[in-house]
Write an enzyme that holds these catalytic residues in place. Structure first.
Site, mmCIF file in Angstrom:
data_model
loop_
_atom_site.group_PDB
_atom_site.id
_atom_site.type_symbol
_atom_site.label_atom_id
_atom_site.label_comp_id
_atom_site.label_asym_id
_atom_site.label_seq_id
_atom_site.Cartn_x
_atom_site.Cartn_y
_atom_site.Cartn_z
ATOM 1 N N ASP A 1 0.803 -1.085 0.004
ATOM 2 C CA ASP A 1 0.060 0.045 0.144
ATOM 3 C C ASP A 1 0.894 1.190 -0.134
ATOM 4 O O ASP A 1 0.677 2.041 -0.712
ATOM 5 C CB ASP A 1 -0.938 -0.083 1.421
ATOM 6 C CG ASP A 1 -2.053 0.837 1.018
ATOM 7 O OD1 ASP A 1 -2.269 1.387 0.010
ATOM 8 O OD2 ASP A 1 -2.844 1.272 2.067
ATOM 9 N N HIS B 1 -5.337 3.151 -6.681
ATOM 10 C CA HIS B 1 -6.276 2.884 -5.733
ATOM 11 C C HIS B 1 -7.720 2.755 -6.601
ATOM 12 O O HIS B 1 -8.562 1.713 -6.351
ATOM 13 C CB HIS B 1 -6.529 3.816 -4.903
ATOM 14 C CG HIS B 1 -5.422 3.493 -3.623
ATOM 15 N ND1 HIS B 1 -4.287 3.732 -3.602
ATOM 16 C CD2 HIS B 1 -6.048 2.827 -2.362
ATOM 17 C CE1 HIS B 1 -3.865 3.338 -2.480
ATOM 18 N NE2 HIS B 1 -4.500 2.920 -1.997
ATOM 19 N N HIS C 1 -7.593 -0.628 -7.881
ATOM 20 C CA HIS C 1 -7.896 -1.470 -6.922
ATOM 21 C C HIS C 1 -9.504 -1.710 -6.876
ATOM 22 O O HIS C 1 -9.801 -2.791 -6.661
ATOM 23 C CB HIS C 1 -7.196 -0.982 -5.692
ATOM 24 C CG HIS C 1 -7.761 -1.674 -4.493
ATOM 25 N ND1 HIS C 1 -8.774 -1.150 -3.784
ATOM 26 C CD2 HIS C 1 -7.102 -2.906 -3.846
ATOM 27 C CE1 HIS C 1 -9.075 -2.030 -2.739
ATOM 28 N NE2 HIS C 1 -8.155 -2.949 -2.595
ATOM 29 N N HIS D 1 -5.514 -5.753 0.445
ATOM 30 C CA HIS D 1 -5.525 -4.259 -0.099
ATOM 31 C C HIS D 1 -4.168 -3.919 -0.587
ATOM 32 O O HIS D 1 -3.947 -3.552 -1.669
ATOM 33 C CB HIS D 1 -5.929 -3.366 1.026
ATOM 34 C CG HIS D 1 -5.963 -1.799 0.407
ATOM 35 N ND1 HIS D 1 -6.758 -1.428 -0.252
ATOM 36 C CD2 HIS D 1 -4.937 -0.885 0.872
ATOM 37 C CE1 HIS D 1 -6.498 -0.140 -0.230
ATOM 38 N NE2 HIS D 1 -5.273 -0.011 0.195
HETATM 39 ZN ZN LIG Z 1 -4.467 2.052 0.538
#
Ligand SMILES: [Zn+2]
Length: 364
Positions: A179, A262, A265, A278
């Site tokens: 991340d 993101h 994602h 994540h």
């Molecule tokens: Zn994140």
């Protein structure tokens, strides 16, 4: 007279104090004293099993009573936040202490906001960089993304006791690094977009520098830190990665913005055909963003080989085998519907995203 319009505002959100180190929980009670003598401790059961005794001891040795204690947080939902806010109100808590990973800490931050009291974060693993930020990500009971709550203030204190964090399974640190990897590349895209739009909010250069610093630290210390953790060694590299994830990446992402990595994602997870944590999915999507942006091949290869080394996925097939239709849906969502897509400086066409995914799959 025309209304005043803010231009080129540079804003930096940060927690008031960040303390990291072996035994850092010692400082919890001492630094919390000005907030009052009634604490509401909120966490998940694993986190409070690992750190609960030390949290209580640090508070009581400074004359602070834990007037409420909830160790049952499993998910950051509106129902849990409301229930905890009621508990805190009933107990007349002066402040909240969130203990654990992202879900528990996001829940504690939102409950404190409802109670209109300050919040302290105590991290117990390295998968999340939520500890210092002024936002909470809210999910449904079955962990489907609902919304991001923007809170009016950051935690007043962030404690990262590295002795506790280093005992968590090493995979948490791998996910946290995945991340954190995105913050440099998404932050740079965000800054370019703001410059093009001459937007009212320009990310401060300091936040972009933190993204750079985070990436440098991950590259220098990430691999060593993971192998040390696997061998039960708590080295300086482990501490450097904890700082990169918990401080540098948190302040970088909060003061710049997320972008394609993101957005994609979120699109991929919506298909239900991509599995992974994540940070794993974000790391892969960061590579796709770099290819989409046509960054220099050397820079992309550097990220890919680092991901391979630390155990982060560099190909979609590692995360699942979504159908063509699912991929189309994910790229359409990422290109147009996800709010992070507005933070890319160039127009995103789903077909260009599909092509970037294809190129990553073939090897970059
Ligand atoms: Zn994140």
């Amino acid at each position: 007279m025309a209304a005043l319009k803010p231009i080129t505002i540079r804003k930096m959100l940060t927690p008031s104090t960040y303390i990291q180190g072996k035994g850092a929980i010692y400082y919890l009670g001492q630094r919390a004293l000005p907030l009052g003598d009634k604490a509401f401790v909120i966490g998940g059961s694993t986190a409070l099993q690992a750190a609960g005794d030390r949290v209580r001891k640090s508070l009581t040795s400074n004359g602070i009573e834990a007037v409420a204690w909830n160790d049952k947080v499993k998910e950051c939902t509106h129902a849990t936040i409301n229930k905890l806010a009621e508990e805190g109100k009933h107990a007349k808590a002066h402040f909240v202490v969130g203990v654990g990973g992202g879900r528990a800490i996001d829940t504690a931050k939102a409950a404190a906001w409802k109670l209109k009291v300050p919040v302290i974060s105590v991290g117990t693993q390295c998968a999340s960089n939520a500890d210092g930020s002024a936002e909470s990500v809210v999910y449904t009971e079955d962990h489907r993304f609902l919304e991001v709550l923007s809170l009016p203030r950051n935690p007043v204190l962030v404690i990262e006791d590295t002795e506790i964090i280093a005992k968590a399974p090493p995979k948490y640190m791998v996910w946290g690094m995945g991340d954190a990897l995105s913050c440099k590349f998404e932050g740079e895209a965000y800054a370019k977009t703001r410059a093009l739009k001459q937007d009212g909010e320009t990310p401060p250069a300091t936040a972009l520098a933190l993204g750079d610093s985070c990436y440098r630290s991950l590259r220098e210390h990430g691999h060593k830190a993971i192998s040390d953790l696997k061998n039960g060694v708590h080295s300086v590299d482990v501490d450097d990665v904890i700082e990169a994830v918990k401080l540098a990446s948190a302040m970088a992402f909060e003061n710049t913005g997320c972008a394609l990595a993101h957005a994609l994602h979120n699109g991929l997870t919506k298909t239900g055909q991509v599995k992974g944590e994540h940070g794993e999915i974000v790391a892969y999507c960061t590579i796709v963003q770099m290819v989409f942006e046509k960054r220099p091949a050397d820079e992309i290869r550097e990220v890919v080989s680092w991901c391979d080394k630390v155990g982060l996925p560099t190909k979609l097939k590692i995360l699942g085998e979504p159908s063509k239709a699912a991929l189309r849906m994910a790229t359409e969502y990422a290109a147009d519907k996800d709010s992070n897509s507005r933070n890319m400086p160039m127009r995103m066409k789903p077909s260009d995203l599909m092509e970037a995914i294809d190129r990553v799959e073939r090897g970059v």
